[in-house]
Design a protein around this motif. Structure first.
Motif, PDB file in Angstrom:
ATOM      1  N   ALA A 137      80.831  29.538  58.060  1.00  0.00           N
ATOM      2  CA  ALA A 137      80.203  28.572  57.157  1.00  0.00           C
ATOM      3  C   ALA A 137      80.365  27.164  57.726  1.00  0.00           C
ATOM      4  N   TYR A 138      79.348  26.325  57.482  1.00  0.00           N
ATOM      5  CA  TYR A 138      79.311  25.004  58.102  1.00  0.00           C
ATOM      6  C   TYR A 138      78.761  23.960  57.133  1.00  0.00           C
ATOM      7  N   THR A 139      79.065  22.716  57.434  1.00  0.00           N
ATOM      8  CA  THR A 139      78.431  21.599  56.760  1.00  0.00           C
ATOM      9  C   THR A 139      78.048  20.565  57.806  1.00  0.00           C
ATOM     10  N   GLY A 140      76.986  19.807  57.505  1.00  0.00           N
ATOM     11  CA  GLY A 140      76.539  18.790  58.448  1.00  0.00           C
ATOM     12  C   GLY A 140      75.105  18.408  58.183  1.00  0.00           C
ATOM     13  N   ARG A 141      74.561  17.610  59.067  1.00  0.00           N
ATOM     14  CA  ARG A 141      73.185  17.144  58.924  1.00  0.00           C
ATOM     15  C   ARG A 141      72.177  18.174  59.440  1.00  0.00           C
ATOM     16  N   SER A 142      72.615  18.987  60.429  1.00  0.00           N
ATOM     17  CA  SER A 142      71.698  19.953  61.032  1.00  0.00           C
ATOM     18  C   SER A 142      72.513  21.005  61.762  1.00  0.00           C
ATOM     19  N   LEU A 143      71.838  22.025  62.248  1.00  0.00           N
ATOM     20  CA  LEU A 143      72.514  23.081  63.001  1.00  0.00           C
ATOM     21  C   LEU A 143      73.236  22.537  64.223  1.00  0.00           C
ATOM     22  N   SER A 144      72.678  21.490  64.809  1.00  0.00           N
ATOM     23  CA  SER A 144      73.279  20.927  66.022  1.00  0.00           C
ATOM     24  C   SER A 144      74.328  19.860  65.731  1.00  0.00           C
ATOM     25  N   SER A 145      74.454  19.487  64.479  1.00  0.00           N
ATOM     26  CA  SER A 145      75.444  18.479  64.086  1.00  0.00           C
ATOM     27  C   SER A 145      76.215  19.007  62.885  1.00  0.00           C
ATOM     28  N   ALA A 146      77.180  19.881  63.168  1.00  0.00           N
ATOM     29  CA  ALA A 146      77.818  20.629  62.099  1.00  0.00           C
ATOM     30  C   ALA A 146      79.319  20.757  62.307  1.00  0.00           C
ATOM     31  N   THR A 147      80.021  20.940  61.185  1.00  0.00           N
ATOM     32  CA  THR A 147      81.461  21.173  61.199  1.00  0.00           C
ATOM     33  C   THR A 147      81.746  22.473  60.464  1.00  0.00           C
ATOM     34  N   ARG A 148      82.530  23.338  61.082  1.00  0.00           N
ATOM     35  CA  ARG A 148      82.865  24.589  60.406  1.00  0.00           C
ATOM     36  C   ARG A 148      83.812  24.308  59.249  1.00  0.00           C
ATOM     37  N   ILE A 149      83.628  25.015  58.144  1.00  0.00           N
ATOM     38  CA  ILE A 149      84.452  24.786  56.958  1.00  0.00           C
ATOM     39  C   ILE A 149      85.250  26.031  56.595  1.00  0.00           C
ATOM     40  N   HIS A 150      86.380  25.805  55.937  1.00  0.00           N
ATOM     41  CA  HIS A 150      87.269  26.887  55.518  1.00  0.00           C
ATOM     42  C   HIS A 150      87.836  26.567  54.137  1.00  0.00           C
ATOM     43  N   VAL A 151      88.126  27.608  53.387  1.00  0.00           N
ATOM     44  CA  VAL A 151      88.750  27.429  52.084  1.00  0.00           C
ATOM     45  C   VAL A 151      90.183  26.928  52.252  1.00  0.00           C
ATOM     46  N   SER A 152      90.766  26.476  51.150  1.00  0.00           N
ATOM     47  CA  SER A 152      92.127  25.953  51.174  1.00  0.00           C
ATOM     48  C   SER A 152      93.152  27.081  51.289  1.00  0.00           C
ATOM     49  N   LYS A 153      94.400  26.689  51.479  1.00  0.00           N
ATOM     50  CA  LYS A 153      95.501  27.652  51.528  1.00  0.00           C
ATOM     51  C   LYS A 153      96.447  27.480  50.349  1.00  0.00           C
ATOM     52  N   VAL A 154      95.971  26.828  49.292  1.00  0.00           N
ATOM     53  CA  VAL A 154      96.785  26.637  48.091  1.00  0.00           C
ATOM     54  C   VAL A 154      97.043  28.005  47.448  1.00  0.00           C
ATOM     55  N   ALA A 155      98.299  28.331  47.248  1.00  0.00           N
ATOM     56  CA  ALA A 155      98.658  29.666  46.769  1.00  0.00           C
ATOM     57  C   ALA A 155      99.298  29.661  45.386  1.00  0.00           C
ATOM     58  N   ASP A 156      99.523  28.491  44.825  1.00  0.00           N
ATOM     59  CA  ASP A 156     100.159  28.378  43.514  1.00  0.00           C
ATOM     60  C   ASP A 156      99.193  27.687  42.560  1.00  0.00           C
ATOM     61  N   LEU A 157      98.945  28.316  41.420  1.00  0.00           N
ATOM     62  CA  LEU A 157      97.985  27.769  40.463  1.00  0.00           C
ATOM     63  C   LEU A 157      98.374  26.372  40.000  1.00  0.00           C
ATOM     64  N   SER A 158      99.647  26.088  39.950  1.00  0.00           N
ATOM     65  CA  SER A 158     100.101  24.760  39.506  1.00  0.00           C
ATOM     66  C   SER A 158      99.762  23.674  40.517  1.00  0.00           C
ATOM     67  N   ASP A 159      99.363  24.064  41.719  1.00  0.00           N
ATOM     68  CA  ASP A 159      98.925  23.116  42.747  1.00  0.00           C
ATOM     69  C   ASP A 159      97.407  23.113  42.920  1.00  0.00           C
ATOM     70  N   ALA A 160      96.704  23.882  42.100  1.00  0.00           N
ATOM     71  CA  ALA A 160      95.284  24.135  42.333  1.00  0.00           C
ATOM     72  C   ALA A 160      94.374  23.180  41.582  1.00  0.00           C
ATOM     73  N   SER A 161      93.234  22.890  42.191  1.00  0.00           N
ATOM     74  CA  SER A 161      92.162  22.126  41.566  1.00  0.00           C
ATOM     75  C   SER A 161      91.083  23.104  41.097  1.00  0.00           C
ATOM     76  N   PHE A 162      90.706  23.012  39.823  1.00  0.00           N
ATOM     77  CA  PHE A 162      89.759  23.942  39.187  1.00  0.00           C
ATOM     78  C   PHE A 162      88.518  23.173  38.758  1.00  0.00           C
TER      79      PHE A 162
END
Length: 266
Positions: A137-162
């Motif tokens: 998965a990627y974000t950016g202006r175009s296929l040639s100008s993109a950054t790969r994205i990844h989900v967070s590693k937050v493992a505790d609900l008390s630290d989570a944004s919902f």
């Protein structure tokens, strides 16, 4: 594994065309808006964007079926493009920039059609996200100008944004108590709504999000982006993918807890 590079490139071409059409009418003083039978608004821009995308697809992929929010299903076969011309029409008609065109390609497989390509384009925010099966998965202006994205590693609900859309749907389904308990258990809650929370889950700025009532065209593109970013996308029933009529998305580490709260008193 199938190669979806050409389909992904086409989806970007479709999104470019839709962006030009929707931005041209965004904040237009003479924008025509009607109310559909389900009491949701539809603007002339919704219809024009879907017609534009359908026209491109009929020329570029004449054998593929098309399912769109405004004009239903056309064609049959193992490949189906799923379109929401403007996800967030209520924002669009009020001049709020949080709306996007959602374009997905789904292929027939075990358990029915599954998304294999998704593009989420939010031109008023200057943002676009995309993914294809096995390509990440990627974000950016175009296929040639993109950054790969990844989900967070937050493992505790008390630290989570919902992130969520509104309270009314949870109340109508009798899930409000569980929803409120979840908000109390989390570090932070925000009502961003529509496509945006799923993209923030995918890029790791939000950890969990959910909505109680959705259509396939609301979810097909966002589901593949979340999944290819390493996250989990299911219905509230825990069934994988965008077919449950509602959605829960997370970084995967918090998914069981997310579903547990939203189903605990249902």
């Amino acid at each position: 594994m199938a190669d979806y590079h050409d389909d992904l490139r086409l989806a970007h071409v479709l999104a470019d065309a839709a962006d030009a059409a929707t931005m041209d009418r965004f904040k237009a003083l003479d924008l025509k808006v009607e109310t559909k039978p389900d009491m949701t608004p539809v603007s002339e821009a919704d219809r024009a964007a879907e017609e534009l995308i359908r026209g491109h697809l009929q020329r570029a992929r004449p054998r593929d079926a098309i399912l769109g929010e405004e004009y239903g299903v056309e064609g049959t076969g193992p490949r189906r493009w799923v379109i929401d011309p403007i996800d967030g029409t209520k924002n669009y008609v009020r001049g709020v920039p949080v709306w996007a065109t959602l374009i997905s390609l789904m292929e027939a497989g075990e358990g029915g059609f599954q998304p294999v390509v998704g593009v989420v384009s939010a031109p008023a925010l200057g943002r676009r996200w995309w993914a294809a099966k096995g390509l990440g998965a990627y974000t950016g202006r175009s296929l040639s100008s993109a950054t790969r994205i990844h989900v967070s590693k937050v493992a505790d609900l008390s630290d989570a944004s919902f992130a969520y859309s509104s309270l009314s749907g949870w109340e109508e389904q009798g899930r409000l108590d569980g929803f409120l308990d979840l908000t109390r258990a989390c570090w932070r809650t925000r009502g961003y709504g529509d496509f945006w929370p799923y993209m923030m889950v995918a890029e790791g700025s939000v950890d969990i999000c959910a909505e109680p009532e959705l259509s396939l065209w609301d979810m097909a593109a966002t589901a593949i982006v979340v999944q290819e970013a390493g996250g989990t996308f299911t219905g509230l029933d825990g069934a994988p993918g965008p077919h449950s009529g509602n959605a829960a998305a997370s970084n995967g580490l918090l998914h069981d807890e997310l579903l547990g709260y939203l189903n605990q008193r249902y």
